[in-house]
Design a protein around this motif. Structure first.
Motif, PDB file in Angstrom:
ATOM      1  N   LEU A   1       0.986  -1.259   0.086  1.00 28.92           N
ATOM      2  CA  LEU A   1      -0.163  -0.025  -0.202  1.00 28.92           C
ATOM      3  C   LEU A   1       0.618   1.405   0.034  1.00 28.92           C
ATOM      4  CD1 LEU A   1      -2.849  -0.956   2.487  1.00 28.92           C
ATOM      5  CD2 LEU A   1      -2.722  -1.212   0.197  1.00 28.92           C
ATOM      6  N   ARG A   2       1.974   1.178   0.240  1.00 32.08           N
ATOM      7  CA  ARG A   2       3.058   2.183   0.061  1.00 32.08           C
ATOM      8  C   ARG A   2       2.516   3.408   1.168  1.00 32.08           C
ATOM      9  NH1 ARG A   2       7.093   1.517  -3.038  1.00 32.08           N
ATOM     10  NH2 ARG A   2       6.907   0.046  -4.845  1.00 32.08           N
ATOM     11  N   PRO A   3       2.383   2.886   2.371  1.00 32.17           N
ATOM     12  CA  PRO A   3       1.891   4.099   3.327  1.00 32.17           C
ATOM     13  C   PRO A   3       2.891   5.019   3.479  1.00 32.17           C
ATOM     14  CG  PRO A   3       2.094   2.228   4.498  1.00 32.17           C
ATOM     15  CD  PRO A   3       2.254   1.996   3.248  1.00 32.17           C
ATOM     16  N   SER A   4       2.861   6.450   4.020  1.00 30.16           N
ATOM     17  CA  SER A   4       4.069   7.148   4.729  1.00 30.16           C
ATOM     18  C   SER A   4       4.213   6.519   5.777  1.00 30.16           C
ATOM     19  CB  SER A   4       3.752   8.544   4.808  1.00 30.16           C
ATOM     20  OG  SER A   4       2.439   8.835   5.656  1.00 30.16           O
ATOM     21  N   SER A   5       5.276   7.211   6.840  1.00 29.20           N
ATOM     22  CA  SER A   5       5.529   6.701   8.177  1.00 29.20           C
ATOM     23  C   SER A   5       4.353   7.056   8.955  1.00 29.20           C
ATOM     24  CB  SER A   5       6.750   7.376   8.687  1.00 29.20           C
ATOM     25  OG  SER A   5       6.749   8.789   8.689  1.00 29.20           O
ATOM     26  N   GLY A   6       3.715   8.050   8.755  1.00 28.33           N
ATOM     27  CA  GLY A   6       2.661   8.454   9.779  1.00 28.33           C
ATOM     28  C   GLY A   6       1.447   7.678   9.377  1.00 28.33           C
ATOM     29  N   GLU A   7       1.133   7.331   8.386  1.00 31.45           N
ATOM     30  CA  GLU A   7       0.169   6.242   7.980  1.00 31.45           C
ATOM     31  C   GLU A   7       0.291   4.935   8.430  1.00 31.45           C
ATOM     32  OE1 GLU A   7      -1.926   8.058   3.665  1.00 31.45           O
ATOM     33  OE2 GLU A   7      -0.038   7.063   3.546  1.00 31.45           O
ATOM     34  N   LEU A   8       1.558   4.554   8.292  1.00 28.01           N
ATOM     35  CA  LEU A   8       1.867   3.348   8.879  1.00 28.01           C
ATOM     36  C   LEU A   8       1.666   3.011  10.310  1.00 28.01           C
ATOM     37  CD1 LEU A   8       3.070   0.548   7.433  1.00 28.01           C
ATOM     38  CD2 LEU A   8       5.439   1.390   8.219  1.00 28.01           C
ATOM     39  N   LEU A   9       1.827   4.200  11.183  1.00 21.89           N
ATOM     40  CA  LEU A   9       1.629   4.199  12.575  1.00 21.89           C
ATOM     41  C   LEU A   9       0.054   4.251  12.719  1.00 21.89           C
ATOM     42  CD1 LEU A   9       4.296   6.682  14.077  1.00 21.89           C
ATOM     43  CD2 LEU A   9       4.279   4.208  14.241  1.00 21.89           C
ATOM     44  N   TRP A  10      -0.730   4.916  11.912  1.00 24.04           N
ATOM     45  CA  TRP A  10      -2.120   5.072  12.133  1.00 24.04           C
ATOM     46  C   TRP A  10      -2.812   3.837  11.814  1.00 24.04           C
ATOM     47  CZ3 TRP A  10      -4.214   8.270  14.952  1.00 24.04           C
ATOM     48  CH2 TRP A  10      -3.992   9.587  14.981  1.00 24.04           C
ATOM     49  N   ILE A  11      -2.190   3.017  10.834  1.00 26.20           N
ATOM     50  CA  ILE A  11      -2.470   1.563  10.401  1.00 26.20           C
ATOM     51  C   ILE A  11      -2.425   0.844  11.735  1.00 26.20           C
ATOM     52  CG2 ILE A  11      -2.181  -0.461   9.121  1.00 26.20           C
ATOM     53  CD1 ILE A  11      -1.428   1.335   7.002  1.00 26.20           C
ATOM     54  N   ASN A  12      -1.544   0.919  12.627  1.00 22.13           N
ATOM     55  CA  ASN A  12      -1.376   0.088  13.743  1.00 22.13           C
ATOM     56  C   ASN A  12      -2.068   0.497  14.839  1.00 22.13           C
ATOM     57  OD1 ASN A  12       0.779  -2.223  13.353  1.00 22.13           O
ATOM     58  ND2 ASN A  12       1.746  -0.833  12.192  1.00 22.13           N
ATOM     59  N   ASP A  13      -2.335   1.823  14.962  1.00 21.11           N
ATOM     60  CA  ASP A  13      -2.776   2.385  16.323  1.00 21.11           C
ATOM     61  C   ASP A  13      -4.290   2.827  16.300  1.00 21.11           C
ATOM     62  OD1 ASP A  13      -2.249   5.016  15.523  1.00 21.11           O
ATOM     63  OD2 ASP A  13      -0.404   4.991  16.522  1.00 21.11           O
ATOM     64  N   ILE A  14      -4.718   3.065  14.992  1.00 21.76           N
ATOM     65  CA  ILE A  14      -6.228   3.819  14.810  1.00 21.76           C
ATOM     66  C   ILE A  14      -7.145   2.837  15.492  1.00 21.76           C
ATOM     67  CG2 ILE A  14      -6.669   3.132  12.680  1.00 21.76           C
ATOM     68  CD1 ILE A  14      -7.675   6.330  14.273  1.00 21.76           C
ATOM     69  N   TYR A  15      -7.060   1.591  15.271  1.00 21.03           N
ATOM     70  CA  TYR A  15      -8.040   0.523  15.994  1.00 21.03           C
ATOM     71  C   TYR A  15      -7.964   0.813  17.574  1.00 21.03           C
ATOM     72  CZ  TYR A  15      -9.130  -4.031  17.793  1.00 21.03           C
ATOM     73  OH  TYR A  15      -9.662  -5.165  18.661  1.00 21.03           O
ATOM     74  N   GLY A  16      -6.662   0.940  18.134  1.00 22.56           N
ATOM     75  CA  GLY A  16      -6.600   1.062  19.421  1.00 22.56           C
ATOM     76  C   GLY A  16      -7.329   2.485  19.891  1.00 22.56           C
ATOM     77  N   PHE A  17      -7.247   3.369  19.112  1.00 23.70           N
ATOM     78  CA  PHE A  17      -7.579   4.586  19.607  1.00 23.70           C
ATOM     79  C   PHE A  17      -9.196   4.794  19.446  1.00 23.70           C
ATOM     80  CE2 PHE A  17      -3.315   6.566  18.757  1.00 23.70           C
ATOM     81  CZ  PHE A  17      -2.843   6.744  20.165  1.00 23.70           C
ATOM     82  N   ALA A  18      -9.661   4.215  18.510  1.00 26.76           N
ATOM     83  CA  ALA A  18     -10.907   4.177  18.269  1.00 26.76           C
ATOM     84  C   ALA A  18     -11.640   3.405  19.348  1.00 26.76           C
ATOM     85  CB  ALA A  18     -11.508   3.640  16.820  1.00 26.76           C
ATOM     86  N   MET A  19     -11.068   2.340  19.822  1.00 22.24           N
ATOM     87  CA  MET A  19     -11.543   1.359  20.839  1.00 22.24           C
ATOM     88  C   MET A  19     -11.497   2.046  22.042  1.00 22.24           C
ATOM     89  SD  MET A  19      -9.962  -2.432  21.395  1.00 22.24           S
ATOM     90  CE  MET A  19     -10.707  -3.393  22.844  1.00 22.24           C
ATOM     91  N   ALA A  20     -10.359   2.720  22.368  1.00 24.01           N
ATOM     92  CA  ALA A  20     -10.182   3.439  23.599  1.00 24.01           C
ATOM     93  C   ALA A  20     -11.000   4.455  23.842  1.00 24.01           C
ATOM     94  CB  ALA A  20      -8.789   3.706  23.980  1.00 24.01           C
ATOM     95  N   GLY A  21     -11.511   5.411  22.665  1.00 22.54           N
ATOM     96  CA  GLY A  21     -12.153   6.356  22.774  1.00 22.54           C
ATOM     97  C   GLY A  21     -13.698   6.282  22.981  1.00 22.54           C
TER      98      GLY A  21
END
Length: 541
Positions: A51-71
């Motif tokens: 998918l060629r994500p940027s470094s920021g997108e790569l972090l979001w792919i890994n942690d957006i799940y946890g942030f949406a869950m925690a929120g």
């Protein structure tokens, strides 16, 4: 429900075979939801290529799940108290399963981020319900301790085996297969829970405050975005404004909860020092683990060049130790105060993190494995014992909110760890790579090489052999330096957790020495009525 007679007044009902079968079903999504937080760690390099994500997108792919869950955990836990905990669990299971299928076939980095966020919404509905329903099904303190210990062991299994499952699937399938496992598991949950798990809703529940729900979801994201922006570009106006906006939203949320008759989050729970200290210990330990876990798995693949399966197998012994210690800790807690077990485990983790600070790209593999094998089992006492401490210190009618807050601390901790420690590691990498001569590369390739290790390894292939080898070696050394910086930060965080657990949780007695961790005296009479209501409801069922 069981046909056993109503217990004597003041004696909590003991669970029977049906409750234990129901517990086994509730453990399935528990394993899955935490497995999903780490299952993509080993898939990150494949996603970067595909998918060629940027470094920021790569972090979001890994942690957006946890942030949406925690929120949304607190909102979903409170909603479950009001409309039914089993009902909200089934709703979340359906959402999670559908979003997992969409994420598995995401065509772009943006689509994957959105699908992972929806998975987090479904997980937020499921997670607090599993724990709060356990507290309703097991009223006896010792049985509840065993049940919560098994729940914590399930969390350990999920966190520990995510990379292994990812590695096994990546050997034979594409990265999306690691996400598809959510579909059959949630199908089993939807079929079995209505049969084996009783419904529960809190008596005299108030209305749900929608503005508070919105605030709980959005207040964390600006802070995290600001931190990532700072790691990438320094203290810019964008980074500063984002952090200030998140802090302002947090202040508005707290003020609103204090003024509402039916708050989304009852701030009175934090007046209990045992409860608030337990959440703090969980948050600090999981922040450290979440960030280092991601960097550890990337090191094994990108620096060491191991396949996903080989990396997963290297993690397996540590995962087995984690599960063993998670199951042993509740047994030891019958004779030793839980605070001392948690403090000892956290201190062991500190030693492991300090070992990781000595890792480099040349002589690092042995130290990397040793450090991880030391730190990983060290978090097990916290995972196994602190959850029961938090639940036992809250009034029964607040079990949904208390379990949601406990899960929030854990999930938010892992996601914050990915964001905070991942950003520290990325900042260290960029600082080391900023002066490297990338003459001969296109502007885009040079920018990618300075941004991420996968970008540097891809760029190295475009250069003459000796120059490319030099670039790859420098990038690997920079990544190891970033890992060391993140490990030092993790050691500091967990050292604070050692002090918190040893000093502020030491009054919690060994399991069974008291029927529960006492709530504040002012709340004792309020806690008695909901317990009576629970026993009455169980007898009616």
């Amino acid at each position: 429900m069981r046909s056993s007679p109503l217990p004597d007044a003041g004696v909590p009902a003991r669970a029977g075979a049906k409750e234990w079968l129901g517990l086994s079903v509730l453990l399935l999504p528990t394993v899955l939801l935490f497995l999903t937080m780490t299952v993509l760690f080993l898939a990150t390099p494949d996603i970067a290529v595909d998918l060629r994500p940027s470094s920021g997108e790569l972090l979001w792919i890994n942690d957006i799940y946890g942030f949406a869950m925690a929120g949304l955990l607190v909102a979903m836990g409170t909603l479950g108290d009001r409309i039914g905990r089993r009902r909200i669990l089934l709703f979340g299971a359906i959402i999670f399963g559908a979003a997992s299928a969409v994420a598995a076939f995401a065509p772009t980095a943006g689509a994957l981020i959105v699908a992972r966020a929806v998975m987090g919404i479904g997980a937020a509905a499921v997670m607090p319900s599993t724990l709060s329903l356990i507290s309703n099904m097991f009223l006896d303190a010792r049985q509840r301790g065993t049940a919560v210990g098994l729940w914590a062991a399930a969390v350990s299994v999920g966190v520990a085996t995510g990379p292994l499952f990812g590695g096994l699937l990546l050997e034979n399938f594409w990265w999306g297969a690691a996400l598809l496992i959510g579909v059959p598991v949630m199908a089993v949950v939807v079929a079995a829970v209505p049969v084996l798990v009783p419904e529960y809703r809190a008596p005299q529940a108030g209305r749900l405050d929608l503005p508070s729900v919105a605030l709980s979801l959005v207040m964390v994201l600006p802070i995290v975005y600001g931190i990532k922006e700072f790691a990438a570009h320094g203290m810019t106006a964008t980074a500063g404004c984002a952090v200030l906006a998140g802090v302002a939203l947090l202040a508005v949320f707290i003020r609103r909860q204090l003024r509402l008759d039916d708050p989304l989050l009852d701030m009175r729970l934090f007046r209990n020092r045992t409860f608030s200290s337990a959440l703090g210990v969980t948050l600090l330990n999981t922040i450290a683990l979440g960030g280092i876990y991601l960097l550890f798995t990337q090191y094994l693949q990108l620096v060491e060049g191991r396949s996903p399966l080989a990396a997963g197998l290297l993690i397996l012994p540590a995962a087995v130790l984690l599960v063993i210690v998670s199951m042993l800790a509740p047994v030891l807690a019958r004779r030793i105060r839980p605070a001392y077990l948690v403090a000892a485990g956290s201190l062991l983790s500190v030693v492991g993190y300090l070992v990781l600070t000595q890792v480099d790209s040349a002589a690092g593999p042995a130290l990397l494995i040793i450090g991880f094998y030391i730190l990983y089992p060290g978090i097990a006492p916290e995972m196994a014992l602190v959850t029961d401490i938090a639940l036992g210190s809250a009034p029964p009618e607040k079990a949904g909110a208390a379990s949601a807050l406990n899960s929030t601390a854990s999930d938010l901790g892992i996601s914050l760890g990915i964001a905070l420690l991942g950003s520290i590691g990325a900042a260290g990498y960029r600082a080391d790579m900023s002066e490297f001569d990338l003459t001969g590369l296109s502007a885009d390739a040079a920018a990618a090489a300075r941004d991420t290790l996968p970008g540097a390894l891809a760029a190295a292939e475009e250069l003459p052999y000796q120059v490319g080898e030099s670039l790859a070696a420098s990038a690997k050394a920079a990544f190891a330096h970033g890992l060391g910086l993140a490990a030092a930060a993790a050691a500091g965080l967990v050292a604070v957790a050692v002090v918190l657990s040893a000093l502020l949780l030491r009054r919690v007695p060994p399991t069974g020495a008291a029927t529960a961790v006492a709530a504040p005296a002012a709340d004792a009479d309020q806690a008695a009525e909901p317990l009576t209501e629970l026993v009455s409801q169980r007898s009616r069922d």
